[in-house]
Design a protein around this motif. Structure first.
Motif, PDB file in Angstrom:
ATOM      1  N   GLU A 269     -32.980  16.886 -33.509  1.00 44.26           N
ATOM      2  CA  GLU A 269     -31.881  17.607 -34.156  1.00 44.26           C
ATOM      3  C   GLU A 269     -32.292  19.032 -34.522  1.00 44.26           C
ATOM      4  O   GLU A 269     -31.524  19.983 -34.325  1.00 44.26           O
ATOM      5  CB  GLU A 269     -31.440  16.844 -35.405  1.00 44.26           C
ATOM      6  CG  GLU A 269     -30.219  17.423 -36.094  1.00 44.26           C
ATOM      7  CD  GLU A 269     -29.781  16.599 -37.276  1.00 44.26           C
ATOM      8  OE1 GLU A 269     -28.849  17.031 -37.983  1.00 44.26           O
ATOM      9  OE2 GLU A 269     -30.357  15.513 -37.512  1.00 44.26           O
ATOM     10  N   TYR A 322     -25.937   9.619 -34.519  1.00 47.37           N
ATOM     11  CA  TYR A 322     -24.705  10.384 -34.370  1.00 47.37           C
ATOM     12  C   TYR A 322     -24.895  11.885 -34.580  1.00 47.37           C
ATOM     13  O   TYR A 322     -24.327  12.692 -33.819  1.00 47.37           O
ATOM     14  CB  TYR A 322     -23.621   9.854 -35.319  1.00 47.37           C
ATOM     15  CG  TYR A 322     -23.223   8.409 -35.073  1.00 47.37           C
ATOM     16  CD1 TYR A 322     -23.484   7.786 -33.860  1.00 47.37           C
ATOM     17  CD2 TYR A 322     -22.583   7.665 -36.060  1.00 47.37           C
ATOM     18  CE1 TYR A 322     -23.130   6.460 -33.634  1.00 47.37           C
ATOM     19  CE2 TYR A 322     -22.210   6.348 -35.844  1.00 47.37           C
ATOM     20  CZ  TYR A 322     -22.494   5.742 -34.630  1.00 47.37           C
ATOM     21  OH  TYR A 322     -22.130   4.437 -34.410  1.00 47.37           O
ATOM     22  N   PRO A 323     -25.671  12.333 -35.598  1.00 44.02           N
ATOM     23  CA  PRO A 323     -25.863  13.793 -35.757  1.00 44.02           C
ATOM     24  C   PRO A 323     -26.551  14.426 -34.552  1.00 44.02           C
ATOM     25  O   PRO A 323     -26.269  15.582 -34.219  1.00 44.02           O
ATOM     26  CB  PRO A 323     -26.725  13.889 -37.020  1.00 44.02           C
ATOM     27  CG  PRO A 323     -26.473  12.615 -37.774  1.00 44.02           C
ATOM     28  CD  PRO A 323     -26.281  11.575 -36.717  1.00 44.02           C
ATOM     29  N   ASP A 326     -24.000  14.900 -31.835  1.00 44.52           N
ATOM     30  CA  ASP A 326     -23.076  15.960 -32.211  1.00 44.52           C
ATOM     31  C   ASP A 326     -23.666  17.343 -31.945  1.00 44.52           C
ATOM     32  O   ASP A 326     -23.009  18.223 -31.370  1.00 44.52           O
ATOM     33  CB  ASP A 326     -22.701  15.813 -33.685  1.00 44.52           C
ATOM     34  CG  ASP A 326     -21.488  16.656 -34.054  1.00 44.52           C
ATOM     35  OD1 ASP A 326     -20.585  16.801 -33.213  1.00 44.52           O
ATOM     36  OD2 ASP A 326     -21.440  17.163 -35.181  1.00 44.52           O
ATOM     37  N   GLN A 330     -22.543  20.356 -29.354  1.00 43.22           N
ATOM     38  CA  GLN A 330     -22.246  21.703 -29.833  1.00 43.22           C
ATOM     39  C   GLN A 330     -23.010  22.746 -29.027  1.00 43.22           C
ATOM     40  O   GLN A 330     -22.473  23.816 -28.710  1.00 43.22           O
ATOM     41  CB  GLN A 330     -22.598  21.825 -31.310  1.00 43.22           C
ATOM     42  CG  GLN A 330     -21.682  21.058 -32.246  1.00 43.22           C
ATOM     43  CD  GLN A 330     -22.098  21.238 -33.694  1.00 43.22           C
ATOM     44  OE1 GLN A 330     -22.374  22.339 -34.158  1.00 43.22           O
ATOM     45  NE2 GLN A 330     -22.151  20.142 -34.429  1.00 43.22           N
ATOM     46  N   VAL A 367     -17.828   8.649 -34.254  1.00 45.26           N
ATOM     47  CA  VAL A 367     -18.316   9.821 -33.507  1.00 45.26           C
ATOM     48  C   VAL A 367     -17.165  10.796 -33.282  1.00 45.26           C
ATOM     49  O   VAL A 367     -17.092  11.458 -32.248  1.00 45.26           O
ATOM     50  CB  VAL A 367     -18.953   9.400 -32.165  1.00 45.26           C
ATOM     51  CG1 VAL A 367     -20.275   8.703 -32.391  1.00 45.26           C
ATOM     52  CG2 VAL A 367     -18.009   8.503 -31.368  1.00 45.26           C
ATOM     53  N   SER A 369     -16.374  13.698 -34.571  1.00 37.36           N
ATOM     54  CA  SER A 369     -16.729  15.105 -34.394  1.00 37.36           C
ATOM     55  C   SER A 369     -17.225  15.367 -32.979  1.00 37.36           C
ATOM     56  O   SER A 369     -16.876  16.390 -32.361  1.00 37.36           O
ATOM     57  CB  SER A 369     -17.791  15.506 -35.420  1.00 37.36           C
ATOM     58  OG  SER A 369     -18.199  16.839 -35.246  1.00 37.36           O
ATOM     59  N   SER A 370     -18.028  14.460 -32.453  1.00 35.41           N
ATOM     60  CA  SER A 370     -18.530  14.611 -31.085  1.00 35.41           C
ATOM     61  C   SER A 370     -17.395  14.530 -30.075  1.00 35.41           C
ATOM     62  O   SER A 370     -17.392  15.261 -29.076  1.00 35.41           O
ATOM     63  CB  SER A 370     -19.577  13.545 -30.776  1.00 35.41           C
ATOM     64  OG  SER A 370     -20.710  13.684 -31.611  1.00 35.41           O
ATOM     65  N   THR A 373     -15.571  17.860 -29.956  1.00 33.44           N
ATOM     66  CA  THR A 373     -16.344  18.833 -29.187  1.00 33.44           C
ATOM     67  C   THR A 373     -16.268  18.538 -27.693  1.00 33.44           C
ATOM     68  O   THR A 373     -16.173  19.463 -26.872  1.00 33.44           O
ATOM     69  CB  THR A 373     -17.819  18.827 -29.643  1.00 33.44           C
ATOM     70  OG1 THR A 373     -17.882  19.044 -31.050  1.00 33.44           O
ATOM     71  CG2 THR A 373     -18.608  19.903 -28.934  1.00 33.44           C
TER      72      THR A 373
END
Length: 539
Positions: A269, A322-323, A326, A330, A367, A369-370, A373
């Motif tokens: 990350e 998950y982060p 994401d 991005q 998920v 947010s993913s 995107t």
């Protein structure tokens, strides 16, 4: 280098933003008439005493590191009080005597230990000892307190004016303890959250290069803090200063190597987060760093990371991943938006398939947010490669997925615009007049089931449009796209009703797929909206 030391490693984090007030009953506050005119409950003399206690353990002037903070405040070896003057013209001013002593001690350490010409091979094999002695344990306690206090802007300003950056630089140069290195980088990282102290980081002689050297350590926490620090400086508008430090190919190669080879989620990350910061940086920074990154196969790296996360997502839902998913998406989305290199992303068939799989994934809320995107990425790809729209228009599951994502983009007008552009391209590709009833049924079923989403979205958009004073080209284009989507939905529903009327005896199984009352309701709503649009200039 032993890759296992980076691949393995804990996910424990350290405090970054939360201010923690130390239990300093053994460090009493200064008398009221000597308190500093700053808004804090922490005695500045206490902070200064902690900074002095961070002088490297092999300091050649041990008296500086052994000063006590007695009931009358900190003192120098000759008994003079250590103080800083109150705000003078809006800036904290350190006491000249103590500043010079600390500065001289730090300069001696740096001069004695800063070896010129460290080669890449030496850096790659540099190891920090994991053990910590009794003296280092005390250092760790003081350092962690300052780490927490540095999250406060007032404390951070006091620290940099009292040479904490110079003290930490000396520790980074001479320390053989991974924990001391991590804490030093963590403190600087929290200081980088504030504009004044962040600028001071960039102007401290030798600090940026020393921070870059830490990227070649094998310790996961140290690497995480180094990457976090550099990312914060990029995002804070200091990218031009750091651009030169990142320009050497071996630095960029190391960052990509870490991203590709580690299995530690926090390290993935942080490393991808730095790449994202570079992609999203000012043009004069991105244009310099992007060509060498592309030469080092940045698109392939990001797509491979995305593919790995998708394999994990389909095998087992693990919230801790998950982060990572994401931030990878991005970074890919940011690369797809660059003028010179978007084709490397948009033309990749594997990426397009992975995005489709994510959009069609059931139970998207974890998920979400993913997925948003991913939809923006698909919209960017379809802009450059329109022929792909005809392929995915045959997939009703993809259309279902796009409608599922709409509620997750409720506060992101850019994402909403991308979703409506996708719907426009998909629905236009559907040859309504050439489909029979069974072929048309999946589309009608999706539209009817998502009628509430369509109506709520249009209401939200009308409210937003009413608040927009400027009729920009983008706003007009978005409204036109929504109008064409409504018209196409209306055509599909009308064709369904026409075909339904041709069959006098429909089977009960067919009727169970579509509620005709819902069809009529959605059709009437679309017609009403289209009638209103006829009076608007953007139709």
């Amino acid at each position: 280098m032993a890759p296992s030391s980076i691949i393995s490693g804990g996910d424990d984090g350290s405090a970054e933003e939360e201010e923690v007030q130390p239990q300093a009953h053994h460090h009493p506050y200064a008398p009221p008439h000597e308190l500093f005119d700053i808004s804090t409950t922490v005695d500045p003399s206490y902070i200064i005493s902690l900074i002095r206690k961070l002088l490297p353990l092999e300091n050649s002037n041990p008296s500086l590191g052994s000063q006590v903070h007695d009931s009358q405040g900190s003192r120098t070896e000759n008994g003079a009080r250590i103080t800083v003057s109150p705000f003078n013209g809006g800036e904290l001013q350190p006491c000249a005597g103590s500043e010079n002593e600390v500065r001289d001690a730090v300069e001696n350490i740096v001069e004695a230990h800063c070896l010129p010409g460290l080669t890449e091979d030496v850096l790659q094999h540099q190891q920090k000892h994991q053990t910590i002695s009794g003296g280092e344990a005390a250092w760790e306690e003081h350092g962690c307190t300052l780490w927490d206090l540095a999250a406060n802007e007032t404390h951070a300003e006091l620290m940099v004016e009292n040479l904490i950056l110079e003290v930490l630089l000396a520790n980074l140069i001479v320390s053989q303890s991974a924990r001391i290195t991590e804490i030093s980088l963590g403190i600087i990282g929290n200081l980088a959250c504030h504009e004044v102290s962040r600028k001071k980081i960039g102007s401290t002689n030798g600090l940026i290069k020393t921070i870059m050297d830490q990227l070649f350590l094998d310790d996961v926490p140290c690497l995480c803090e180094a990457l976090r620090l550099i990312t914060l400086c990029f995002q804070g508008g200091e990218g031009i200063i750091w651009r030169e430090a990142l320009t050497p190919e071996h630095i960029l190669s190391r960052i990509l190597w870490i991203s590709e080879n580690t299995l530690n989620l926090q390290l993935i990350e942080k490393s991808v987060g730095l790449l994202l910061a570079i992609l999203a940086s000012e043009r004069e920074v991105a244009t310099v760093l992007l060509p060498p990154l592309m030469k080092l196969c940045l698109p392939s790296l990001l797509i491979n990371l995305f593919a790995f996360e998708m394999s994990k997502l389909t095998e087992e839902r693990m919230p801790k991943r998950y982060p990572v998913l994401d931030i990878i998406l991005q970074a890919i989305e940011a690369l797809s938006a660059t003028n010179d290199f978007s084709s490397y992303i948009c033309s990749n068939k594997e990426l397009f398939k992975l995005l489709n799989d994510l959009i069609k994934l059931p139970d998207k809320i974890e998920v979400s947010s993913s997925c948003v995107t991913a939809a923006v990425l698909v919209a960017n790809i379809l802009t450059d490669f329109e022929y792909l729209a005809s392929e995915i228009s045959q997939d009703s599951g993809f259309l279902q997925g796009i409608f599922d994502i709409i509620p997750f983009a409720y506060d992101d007008m850019e994402a909403k615009s991308a979703l409506w552009r996708i719907l426009e391209r998909l629905l236009i590709c559907i040859e309504v007049g050439e489909l029979n009833k069974s072929s048309l049924r999946p589309y009608v079923s999706i539209l009817v089931n998502k009628s509430d989403t369509i109506e709520e979205e249009l209401v939200d958009i009308q409210v937003h449009d009413a608040s927009e004073e400027d009729e920009t080209f983008t706003n007009v284009a978005n409204r036109n796209a929504r109008t064409r989507v409504l018209r196409r939905i209306s055509d599909i529903l009308k064709q369904w009703k026409f075909l339904k009327a041709q069959v006098k005896e429909a089977s009960l199984l067919e009727d169970s797929f579509v509620n005709e009352a819902d069809v009529d309701k959605l059709l009437n709503y679309c017609c009403k909206c289209l009638e209103c649009d006829k009076t608007s200039s953007f139709v």
